[in-house]
Design a protein around this motif. Sequence first.
Motif, PDB file in Angstrom:
ATOM      1  N   ASP A 140     -13.190  38.223  25.980  1.00  0.00           N
ATOM      2  CA  ASP A 140     -13.576  36.817  25.883  1.00  0.00           C
ATOM      3  C   ASP A 140     -14.455  36.540  24.665  1.00  0.00           C
ATOM      4  OD1 ASP A 140     -12.188  36.310  28.217  1.00  0.00           O
ATOM      5  OD2 ASP A 140     -13.963  36.370  29.509  1.00  0.00           O
ATOM      6  N   ASN A 141     -15.293  37.502  24.298  1.00  0.00           N
ATOM      7  CA  ASN A 141     -16.312  37.225  23.280  1.00  0.00           C
ATOM      8  C   ASN A 141     -16.116  37.949  21.951  1.00  0.00           C
ATOM      9  OD1 ASN A 141     -18.185  35.483  24.882  1.00  0.00           O
ATOM     10  ND2 ASN A 141     -18.267  37.301  26.192  1.00  0.00           N
ATOM     11  N   ASP A 142     -15.421  39.068  21.962  1.00  0.00           N
ATOM     12  CA  ASP A 142     -15.319  39.877  20.738  1.00  0.00           C
ATOM     13  C   ASP A 142     -13.954  39.801  20.063  1.00  0.00           C
ATOM     14  OD1 ASP A 142     -17.803  40.570  21.605  1.00  0.00           O
ATOM     15  OD2 ASP A 142     -17.422  42.722  21.785  1.00  0.00           O
ATOM     16  N   LEU A 159     -12.743  39.173  15.780  1.00  0.00           N
ATOM     17  CA  LEU A 159     -12.180  40.352  15.125  1.00  0.00           C
ATOM     18  C   LEU A 159     -10.715  40.169  14.727  1.00  0.00           C
ATOM     19  CD1 LEU A 159     -13.768  43.198  17.283  1.00  0.00           C
ATOM     20  CD2 LEU A 159     -14.290  42.635  14.909  1.00  0.00           C
ATOM     21  N   SER A 160     -10.177  38.972  14.882  1.00  0.00           N
ATOM     22  CA  SER A 160      -8.803  38.718  14.470  1.00  0.00           C
ATOM     23  C   SER A 160      -8.701  38.734  12.948  1.00  0.00           C
ATOM     24  CB  SER A 160      -8.337  37.365  14.998  1.00  0.00           C
ATOM     25  OG  SER A 160      -7.070  37.027  14.441  1.00  0.00           O
ATOM     26  N   GLY A 191      -5.827  47.102  13.351  1.00  0.00           N
ATOM     27  CA  GLY A 191      -5.170  47.795  14.442  1.00  0.00           C
ATOM     28  C   GLY A 191      -4.314  46.828  15.236  1.00  0.00           C
ATOM     29  N   CYS A 192      -3.119  47.267  15.588  1.00  0.00           N
ATOM     30  CA  CYS A 192      -2.182  46.422  16.330  1.00  0.00           C
ATOM     31  C   CYS A 192      -1.826  47.125  17.635  1.00  0.00           C
ATOM     32  CB  CYS A 192      -0.942  46.193  15.475  1.00  0.00           C
ATOM     33  SG  CYS A 192       0.271  45.112  16.227  1.00  0.00           S
ATOM     34  N   SER A 232     -17.933  47.141  10.904  1.00  0.00           N
ATOM     35  CA  SER A 232     -17.633  45.790  10.420  1.00  0.00           C
ATOM     36  C   SER A 232     -16.351  45.717   9.602  1.00  0.00           C
ATOM     37  CB  SER A 232     -18.798  45.277   9.561  1.00  0.00           C
ATOM     38  OG  SER A 232     -18.987  46.121   8.429  1.00  0.00           O
ATOM     39  N   ASN A 233     -15.646  46.839   9.457  1.00  0.00           N
ATOM     40  CA  ASN A 233     -14.467  46.884   8.598  1.00  0.00           C
ATOM     41  C   ASN A 233     -13.170  46.994   9.387  1.00  0.00           C
ATOM     42  OD1 ASN A 233     -15.239  49.482   9.425  1.00  0.00           O
ATOM     43  ND2 ASN A 233     -14.173  50.453   7.710  1.00  0.00           N
ATOM     44  N   LEU A 234     -13.180  46.515  10.628  1.00  0.00           N
ATOM     45  CA  LEU A 234     -12.041  46.690  11.523  1.00  0.00           C
ATOM     46  C   LEU A 234     -11.645  45.351  12.121  1.00  0.00           C
ATOM     47  CD1 LEU A 234     -10.115  48.595  13.021  1.00  0.00           C
ATOM     48  CD2 LEU A 234     -11.975  49.151  14.595  1.00  0.00           C
ATOM     49  N   ARG A 235     -10.327  45.057  12.119  1.00  0.00           N
ATOM     50  CA  ARG A 235      -9.791  43.855  12.740  1.00  0.00           C
ATOM     51  C   ARG A 235      -8.684  44.243  13.721  1.00  0.00           C
ATOM     52  NH1 ARG A 235     -13.774  42.694  10.763  1.00  0.00           N
ATOM     53  NH2 ARG A 235     -14.318  40.940   9.410  1.00  0.00           N
ATOM     54  N   VAL A 236      -8.467  43.402  14.730  1.00  0.00           N
ATOM     55  CA  VAL A 236      -7.599  43.760  15.844  1.00  0.00           C
ATOM     56  C   VAL A 236      -6.572  42.662  16.095  1.00  0.00           C
ATOM     57  CG1 VAL A 236      -7.513  44.396  18.288  1.00  0.00           C
ATOM     58  CG2 VAL A 236      -9.507  45.039  16.899  1.00  0.00           C
TER      59      VAL A 236
END
Length: 237
Positions: free
Chosen positions: A33-35, A39-40, A92-93, A113-117
Amino acid sequence: MSKTNHPSGAPWRNFYGRFKGKTIRASQHDYLDNDLAPLSPGPISWDENPDRTPLDLAAVFGDREVWLEIGFGGGEHLLHMAETYPDIGLIGCEPFINGVAMLLGKIRKAEVSNLRVHPGDVRDLFDVLPDATVSKVFLNYPDPWPKKRHHRRRFVTPEHLAPLHKVMKPGAELRVATDIPDYVRQTLEQVPRHGFDWLAETPADWREPWADWHSTRYEQKALREGRTPHYLTFRRV
């Protein structure tokens, strides 16, 4: 006209894996819900981005190289890479929401801080990744689909490999780890057909893991059950 399932013209894509497993804990709902939204990597779904505008990776990662992990499972390897290479931007997918929730909890604790999901099908991500932008790709222990009639569901098929080649930079590296001998066969058969060179020169090049490899829960299960991991490295040509 091609078959669609969305008023905007989104292509019909069969998905054969699982989206959700056992009950998600309250703490994991908190992560989702919050993170997840912060991170998208950007607007990916047809609802968010019906015009299929390419992602602005420079706005997300600056001038960092961009790496991609396809199907990160519980996120052990992906988080390890983010911590090991803080100057790299990683995406990451993973469509399995339980695995996404697990990774989000690890990210919150690690404070990387260098990661997106992207919590969905990698084919949707391919639609909006700019051409020739990804420098390294990881495919670790993908779903084996062991029955012969299901082999077309594997990642190492033209439906996935053609757009993968398009989004990778010339010279970019593709790593595939699997413990399924027939998956190795299909990988070595299909990946070179789609613009990749296999880099192995000696047996050690596929028998020994990469120097920065971080073992996953799926590899540990394979080892417990007596299966042999294979580590295949390709270069996009």
